[in-house]
Design a protein around this motif. Structure first.
Motif, PDB file in Angstrom:
ATOM      1  N   UNK A 192     -38.703  95.791  46.521  1.00 44.09           N
ATOM      2  CA  UNK A 192     -39.382  94.765  47.305  1.00 44.09           C
ATOM      3  C   UNK A 192     -38.330  93.994  48.086  1.00 44.09           C
ATOM      4  N   UNK A 193     -38.621  93.745  49.340  1.00 43.79           N
ATOM      5  CA  UNK A 193     -37.685  92.992  50.168  1.00 43.79           C
ATOM      6  C   UNK A 193     -37.820  91.504  49.891  1.00 43.79           C
ATOM      7  N   UNK A 194     -36.692  90.856  49.655  1.00 46.62           N
ATOM      8  CA  UNK A 194     -36.729  89.405  49.526  1.00 46.62           C
ATOM      9  C   UNK A 194     -36.343  88.792  50.879  1.00 46.62           C
ATOM     10  N   UNK A 195     -36.309  87.488  50.927  1.00 47.08           N
ATOM     11  CA  UNK A 195     -36.039  86.787  52.190  1.00 47.08           C
ATOM     12  C   UNK A 195     -34.658  87.157  52.758  1.00 47.08           C
ATOM     13  N   UNK A 196     -33.675  87.333  51.887  1.00 47.78           N
ATOM     14  CA  UNK A 196     -32.326  87.677  52.360  1.00 47.78           C
ATOM     15  C   UNK A 196     -32.300  89.083  52.949  1.00 47.78           C
ATOM     16  N   UNK A 197     -32.967  90.030  52.285  1.00 50.49           N
ATOM     17  CA  UNK A 197     -33.042  91.392  52.830  1.00 50.49           C
ATOM     18  C   UNK A 197     -33.692  91.361  54.223  1.00 50.49           C
ATOM     19  N   UNK A 198     -34.782  90.596  54.353  1.00 54.08           N
ATOM     20  CA  UNK A 198     -35.472  90.503  55.642  1.00 54.08           C
ATOM     21  C   UNK A 198     -34.562  89.897  56.709  1.00 54.08           C
ATOM     22  N   UNK A 199     -33.777  88.897  56.348  1.00 55.58           N
ATOM     23  CA  UNK A 199     -32.835  88.290  57.300  1.00 55.58           C
ATOM     24  C   UNK A 199     -31.795  89.322  57.754  1.00 55.58           C
ATOM     25  N   UNK A 200     -31.306  90.129  56.806  1.00 57.77           N
ATOM     26  CA  UNK A 200     -30.323  91.161  57.156  1.00 57.77           C
ATOM     27  C   UNK A 200     -30.946  92.184  58.084  1.00 57.77           C
ATOM     28  N   UNK A 201     -32.159  92.622  57.767  1.00 54.14           N
ATOM     29  CA  UNK A 201     -32.832  93.609  58.625  1.00 54.14           C
ATOM     30  C   UNK A 201     -33.090  93.044  60.016  1.00 54.14           C
ATOM     31  N   UNK A 202     -33.521  91.813  60.077  1.00 56.62           N
ATOM     32  CA  UNK A 202     -33.789  91.192  61.381  1.00 56.62           C
ATOM     33  C   UNK A 202     -32.498  91.051  62.189  1.00 56.62           C
TER      34      UNK A 202
ATOM     35  N   UNK B  25     -19.163  90.299  60.500  1.00 58.44           N
ATOM     36  CA  UNK B  25     -19.816  89.514  61.550  1.00 58.44           C
ATOM     37  C   UNK B  25     -21.258  89.171  61.160  1.00 58.44           C
ATOM     38  N   UNK B  26     -22.009  90.162  60.669  1.00 62.31           N
ATOM     39  CA  UNK B  26     -23.386  89.916  60.222  1.00 62.31           C
ATOM     40  C   UNK B  26     -23.383  88.892  59.089  1.00 62.31           C
ATOM     41  N   UNK B  27     -22.463  89.029  58.166  1.00 67.08           N
ATOM     42  CA  UNK B  27     -22.365  88.080  57.057  1.00 67.08           C
ATOM     43  C   UNK B  27     -22.104  86.666  57.573  1.00 67.08           C
ATOM     44  N   UNK B  28     -21.255  86.550  58.578  1.00 70.25           N
ATOM     45  CA  UNK B  28     -20.957  85.233  59.168  1.00 70.25           C
ATOM     46  C   UNK B  28     -22.221  84.633  59.780  1.00 70.25           C
ATOM     47  N   UNK B  29     -22.992  85.460  60.511  1.00 69.55           N
ATOM     48  CA  UNK B  29     -24.237  84.983  61.123  1.00 69.55           C
ATOM     49  C   UNK B  29     -25.190  84.421  60.071  1.00 69.55           C
TER      50      UNK B  29
ATOM     51  N   UNK C 136     -21.692  86.326  51.875  1.00 68.80           N
ATOM     52  CA  UNK C 136     -20.450  87.095  51.708  1.00 68.80           C
ATOM     53  C   UNK C 136     -20.626  88.506  52.283  1.00 68.80           C
ATOM     54  N   UNK C 137     -19.581  89.008  52.898  1.00 64.48           N
ATOM     55  CA  UNK C 137     -19.631  90.355  53.475  1.00 64.48           C
ATOM     56  C   UNK C 137     -20.040  91.387  52.424  1.00 64.48           C
ATOM     57  N   UNK C 138     -19.489  91.288  51.227  1.00 62.20           N
ATOM     58  CA  UNK C 138     -19.817  92.239  50.163  1.00 62.20           C
ATOM     59  C   UNK C 138     -21.297  92.251  49.824  1.00 62.20           C
ATOM     60  N   UNK C 139     -21.944  91.099  49.911  1.00 62.16           N
ATOM     61  CA  UNK C 139     -23.379  91.042  49.628  1.00 62.16           C
ATOM     62  C   UNK C 139     -24.176  91.757  50.713  1.00 62.16           C
ATOM     63  N   UNK C 140     -23.790  91.567  51.977  1.00 60.78           N
ATOM     64  CA  UNK C 140     -24.470  92.258  53.081  1.00 60.78           C
ATOM     65  C   UNK C 140     -24.340  93.771  52.895  1.00 60.78           C
ATOM     66  N   UNK C 141     -23.139  94.232  52.608  1.00 65.66           N
ATOM     67  CA  UNK C 141     -22.907  95.663  52.417  1.00 65.66           C
ATOM     68  C   UNK C 141     -23.703  96.176  51.221  1.00 65.66           C
ATOM     69  N   UNK C 142     -23.668  95.470  50.110  1.00 67.75           N
ATOM     70  CA  UNK C 142     -24.377  95.914  48.896  1.00 67.75           C
ATOM     71  C   UNK C 142     -25.885  95.952  49.119  1.00 67.75           C
ATOM     72  N   UNK C 143     -26.417  94.947  49.781  1.00 76.25           N
ATOM     73  CA  UNK C 143     -27.858  94.917  50.030  1.00 76.25           C
ATOM     74  C   UNK C 143     -28.266  96.036  50.996  1.00 76.25           C
ATOM     75  N   UNK C 144     -27.467  96.266  52.040  1.00 73.81           N
ATOM     76  CA  UNK C 144     -27.795  97.348  52.970  1.00 73.81           C
ATOM     77  C   UNK C 144     -27.712  98.697  52.275  1.00 73.81           C
TER      78      UNK C 144
END
Length: 161
Positions: free
Chosen positions: A2-12, A27-31, A35-43
């Motif tokens: 299930x996508x949570x709000x953070x996953x949806x923000x990353x996808x958007x 860069x996406x993590x900064x936006x 943390x960059x590692x969280x963006x990578x792990x979630x993707x």
């Protein structure tokens, strides 16, 4: 998954593609103030769960000066199609290559490869290279030239533009 709000923000944030920087995930993590590692792990988790099919480059060939683009179609012996398709797909001037079922009797082609060049002559020369690689396993081929770009978009969430 299930996508949570953070996953949806990353996808958007990545729906139109990753930023063209040396460190796009940073860069996406900064936006998103993550943390960059969280963006990578979630993707990666979304890719593992099939929510994201793939992360890939989708260049605008016209902007790169490759204004002539042709979908080459090949009637290749079925027993050799997968191995030969992998070789064709590895050619530097092929952006995508895939197998499709034939639609007999009208459409005998089972191997498709998009060829790019600066002119029809250049694309035809590349087509000849593919034909040489396929050799006797290929019974016939055609090429369908692009006249415009039809789609260059990423994933869209349901209900969001």
């Amino acid at each position: 998954m299930t996508l949570d709000a953070t996953d949806r923000r990353i996808l958007k944030a990545t729906a139109s593609g990753l930023p063209l920087t040396p460190h796009p995930f940073e860069e996406v993590a900064r936006w998103l103030f993550l943390p960059e590692g969280e963006v990578i792990a979630r993707m990666q988790a979304m890719q593992d769960d099939g929510i994201i099919r793939r992360v890939a480059v989708a260049p605008n060939h016209y902007a790169l000066g490759l204004a002539t683009n042709g979908m080459s179609v090949w009637d290749v012996a079925d027993v050799q199609a997968e191995a030969l398709g992998a070789q064709v797909g590895a050619l530097p001037f092929v952006s995508h290559c895939y197998l499709r079922p034939r639609a007999l009797p009208d459409w005998p082609y089972n191997l498709f490869a998009m060829l790019h060049g600066r002119s029809r002559g250049e694309v035809e020369a590349k087509r000849a290279e593919v034909a040489a690689l396929l050799g006797a396993a290929c019974r016939s081929n055609e090429i369908l030239y692009s006249t415009r770009i039809l789609k260059k978009t990423g994933m869209r969430l349901a209900g969001e533009g």
